[in-house]
Design an enzyme around this catalytic site. Structure first.
Site, PDB file in Angstrom:
ATOM      1  N   CYS A  19       0.812  -1.218   0.000  1.00 42.22           N
ATOM      2  CA  CYS A  19       0.000   0.000   0.000  1.00 42.22           C
ATOM      3  C   CYS A  19       0.847   1.271   0.000  1.00 42.22           C
ATOM      4  CB  CYS A  19      -0.963  -0.007   1.184  1.00 42.22           C
ATOM      5  SG  CYS A  19      -0.196  -0.449   2.754  1.00 42.22           S
ATOM      6  N   HIS A  36      -2.841   6.376   4.687  1.00 42.82           N
ATOM      7  CA  HIS A  36      -1.401   6.469   4.941  1.00 42.82           C
ATOM      8  C   HIS A  36      -0.870   7.792   4.393  1.00 42.82           C
ATOM      9  CE1 HIS A  36      -1.583   2.470   6.301  1.00 42.82           C
ATOM     10  NE2 HIS A  36      -0.949   1.820   5.338  1.00 42.82           N
TER      11      HIS A  36
END
Length: 329
Positions: free
Chosen positions: A126, A234
């Site tokens: 990710c 994130h």
């Protein structure tokens, strides 16, 4: 298309189903697959109940595409079994990413490498996906030499147990711990397990995967990955040294013109990417774009994305879409 979603009951699996529905992926038959303890459960897809089946039954059904998000061990054991019956597997775990015989794909960057012979295709980490989405147009124009990245990663990247830990701490409830320490009011410089070199696995993924995606080992990446008490999304502070000099307005334009990237960069109005705005969106957001005044040809920027969507489910579905559009399945 007969499609299997392996790990359908997990956090990413749930988002996968949401993304498949939103993007209207061409499904004639949907197989929802999970571990034995979840077999028989009912899950909804587009308002219709589907019964969760086991891996053996899913292989026997010979789906055209299987999208995996069930952990490395499951992928290592079962992806080849699906591939043997002719299924194309898009795998979201770390199991196949650095296997030299498997492609590591971010569709906007290197989907053109895919062929009908690729039966196991790896989805990158990710944190890697959002970083390379922003770096790709800049590397193409200015040529990267060195990248230094520090991540600020949400608890959803660890999984449901970590989300529960954070929620328990906020509520003042004692419960099961996903981390060795409290995560609320804290920051853990510890994503994944530590390796002999002192880096974590997450940091080494950030170092190695971009080179494979760009098929280029002339640049290096040094990473520090940190877990922070955000529920999702994130963030990354990225410092990039280029071979060639750049113009900041041109950098912003290149990023703006990149499919899947949105520039949010206006200090005058406090406009910059944040996880709270990236939530449930597929774009990678880039801001705080500025020159590193301590070193030639060096840029600082801040990159944010929803780690469960573009960082996982959406990227995997986009790979499957490319396969269908180009008649590779």
């Amino acid at each position: 298309m007969k499609v299997a979603v392996v790990g359908a009951t997990g956090m990413v699996g749930e988002v996968m189903l949401k993304v498949l529905a939103e993007r209207n992926f061409p499904i004639s038959e949907l197989l929802l697959v999970a571990s034995e303890r979840s077999v028989g459960k009912k899950l909804k897809y587009k308002g219709v109940d589907h019964t969760v089946i086991g891996l053996s039954d899913a292989v026997a059904a010979k789906p055209d595409v299987a999208i995996f998000s069930a952990g490395g061990d499951t992928s290592t054991e079962w992806a080849p079994k699906f591939a043997e019956v002719g299924t194309t597997v898009v795998d979201n775990s770390s199991a196949w990413r650095m296997d030299p015989t498997k492609k590591l794909i971010v569709p906007e960057i290197n989907a053109n490498e895919l062929t009908a012979e690729d039966k196991i295709i790896a989805n990158p980490n990710c944190s890697t996906i959002q970083m390379v989405m922003a770096l790709a147009p800049l590397h193409s124009k200015y040529k990267m030499k060195r990248v230094i990245v520090s991540t600020y990663q949400s608890v959803s990247g660890t999984g449901v147990k970590a989300v529960q830990q954070l929620e328990n701490e906020i509520a003042g409830v004692k419960g099961e711990m996903a981390y060795p320490y409290p995560i609320g009011r804290n920051a853990l410089p510890h994503c994944d397990v530590f390796l002999e070199n002192g880096y974590t696995k997450e940091e080494m993924k950030l170092a190695q995967e971009p080179q494979k995606i760009f098929n280029d080992r002339t640049f290096s990446v040094s990473a520090t990955a940190v877990r922070i008490p955000t529920a999702g999304g994130h963030s990354e502070s990225v410092n990039v040294e280029f071979e060639n000099d750049f113009d900041l307005n041109e950098v912003r334009q290149l990023l703006n013109d990149t499919s899947g990237v949105t520039v949010q960069d206006n200090p005058d109005t406090n406009t910059y990417p944040m996880p709270i705005y990236a939530h449930d969106k597929d774009e990678v957001f880039v801001g705080r774009i500025r020159r590193d005044e301590t070193q030639r040809n060096t840029l600082n920027m801040w990159i944010v994305a929803d780690n469960l969507r573009k960082g996982a489910a959406t990227n995997a579905v986009q790979i499957a879409e490319y396969l269908v559009e180009n008649k590779l399945v």
